[in-house]
Design an enzyme around this catalytic site. Structure first.
Site, short mmCIF file in Angstrom:
data_model
loop_
_atom_site.label_atom_id
_atom_site.label_comp_id
_atom_site.label_asym_id
_atom_site.label_seq_id
_atom_site.Cartn_x
_atom_site.Cartn_y
_atom_site.Cartn_z
CB CYS A 29 96.24 10.54 -40.26
SG CYS A 29 97.39 10.59 -41.64
CD GLN A 40 99.10 5.16 -42.62
OE1 GLN A 40 98.78 5.64 -43.71
NE2 GLN A 40 99.16 5.89 -41.52
CB THR A 50 105.86 4.01 -28.99
OG1 THR A 50 104.76 3.21 -28.51
CG2 THR A 50 106.44 4.80 -27.84
#
EC number: 1.2.1.70
Length: 423
Positions: free
Chosen positions: A46, A114, A184
């Site tokens: 992000c 990540q 989700t």
């Protein structure tokens, strides 16, 4: 050569970062197909878009041009936004990223996962070289060391928690708030934990990919199917979107007042209460145009990043020291590995002489019993091992000091041998 191309929230505008993130699959495929690169790992989160690659030379300019073509972004814009790190600095950068030290919220906990997923994805594509494999394994170990030895993560700071902290002035009582979660994925779990730690109880979930029912059952939530989404949007006090998508999932049309006399499910027109929308997606999950509708407030990643708190300097300094030491050791270890051709050449030369002498001894010692011959062979092998120990240790030491070429030159001068280049 190890290369890192980094676009992050500090030097890259959010629209540009969003564009790169949206084209991650296409960029990854193009870089993988490049003949200039031996291996590629793409990290897309992000707050950052990064490429880690192994190549025989500095191909960073060609990589930027390739990314420009695929993403449809001018080369000049990318060149101004990118940070390029090579070899040791690339390794240290990745270790700091994996440890949460480069995040908008320093100490962010989600980034380590990540980084691991980017590594696994590249491994499954077959684009991880031995060097990149060691690099990312070391990054994971370093992030764990930082977590266990410092308090950088103990504050529980993350983008999710910071976003909810910023939302507290709009949500005075979380127990009464009706929360709708869109997505989700990885951030969803962290969001649920953060919401419940604040006392939120009325949490429902919608999955654009159709996984809401199974996810809701695992996490004790209320599932929302597509037919119920509009009603759930109207009823929610807080809507948190954290799904992976290339286009916004929620647009102005999803919140626009319905025609008089009709709603999504009941057909009865009713006023909609003020709503807070939190967009944790990159690319955006929610079109910013929704704020044109009365009663809607949007909190997105750009806003969250601007409010990231100042870190505790002592804790961050300790974490940076760990990262630096890990990068130094990684570089020294890799340099030591660069002496492997020299070691193989030396050991091959000495062992060939040993085998010649053993063959000669066997031919000359036909009258000796097997036990005596075995003792002689064992003694010669022990002698060879002891003779090789000191030069082997010294060659490795030269490698860690970045002097592998001196070891190769010494091998050539003393024995007339040339070490084979490693593939």
């Amino acid at each position: 050569m190890l290369l890192c191309l980094s676009f992050d929230h500090r030097g890259c505008s959010f629209p540009l970062l969003e564009r790169l993130t949206a084209r991650t699959p296409e960029i990854t495929e193009a870089l993988t197909a490049s003949n200039d690169l031996d291996g590629v790992v793409v990290l897309s989160t992000c707050n950052r878009f990064e490429v880690y690659a192994q190549a025989g030379r500095d191909t960073s300019e060609a990589m930027v041009e390739l990314i420009s073509q695929v993403a449809g972004v001018p080369v000049s814009s990318l060149s101004m936004a990118v940070d390029v790190e090579l070899d040791h600095r690339a390794a240290e950068h990745l270790f700091a990223v994996a440890s949460g030290l480069k995040s908008a919220v320093v100490g962010e906990e989600e980034i380590a996962g990540q980084v691991r997923r980017a590594h696994v994805d590249a491994r499954e594509r077959g684009t991880v070289t031995h060097h990149l494999e060691r690099l990312f394994q070391t990054a994971t170990r370093t992030s764990r060391t930082v977590k266990h030895r410092t308090e950088i993560h103990s504050q529980g700071r993350s983008l999710v928690r910071l976003a909810l902290r910023l939302a507290e002035s709009r949500v005075p009582v979380w127990q009464d708030a009706r929360v709708l979660l869109i997505g989700t994925g990885a951030y969803a779990g962290a969001t649920i934990a953060a919401l419940r730690s604040r006392g939120a109880e009325r949490i429902s979930v919608h999955s654009p990919s159709g996984r809401a029912a199974a996810y809701a059952e695992r996490h004790d939530l209320t599932p929302v199917d597509p037919a119920e989404l509009r009603s759930a949007l109207d009823a929610a006090d807080v809507i948190i979107a954290c799904s992976r998508t290339e286009e916004p999932l929620l647009t102005e049309a999803d919140f626009a007042p319905l025609e008089p006399g009709a709603t999504a499910t009941t057909g009865i027109s009713r006023p909609v209460s003020p709503r807070l929308l939190i967009d944790l997606g990159m690319p955006r999950n929610i079109d910013p145009a929704v704020t044109r509708i009365d009663g809607i407030e949007l909190l997105d990643l750009e806003t969250v990043a601007r409010h990231a708190p100042v870190t505790e300097l002592g804790t961050e300094h300790e974490a940076l020291e760990i990262v630096h030491d890990a990068a130094v050791e990684f570089g020294a270890s890799q340099a030591e590995r660069d002496t492997l051709p020299v070691l193989l050449a030396l050991r091959g030369h000495v062992n060939a002489i040993l085998e010649d002498e053993l063959c000669r001894a066997r031919r000359a010692g036909d009258d000796e019993d097997d036990a005596t011959a075995a003792d002689v062979e064992a003694a010669l092998r022990r002698l060879t091992g002891r003779l090789l120990h000191a030069p082997t240790t010294r060659i490795r030491s030269l490698g860690r000091e970045g002097r592998a070429s001196e070891a190769s030159e010494a091998l050539s001068a003393l024995f007339g041998l040339e070490s084979a280049e490693r593939s």
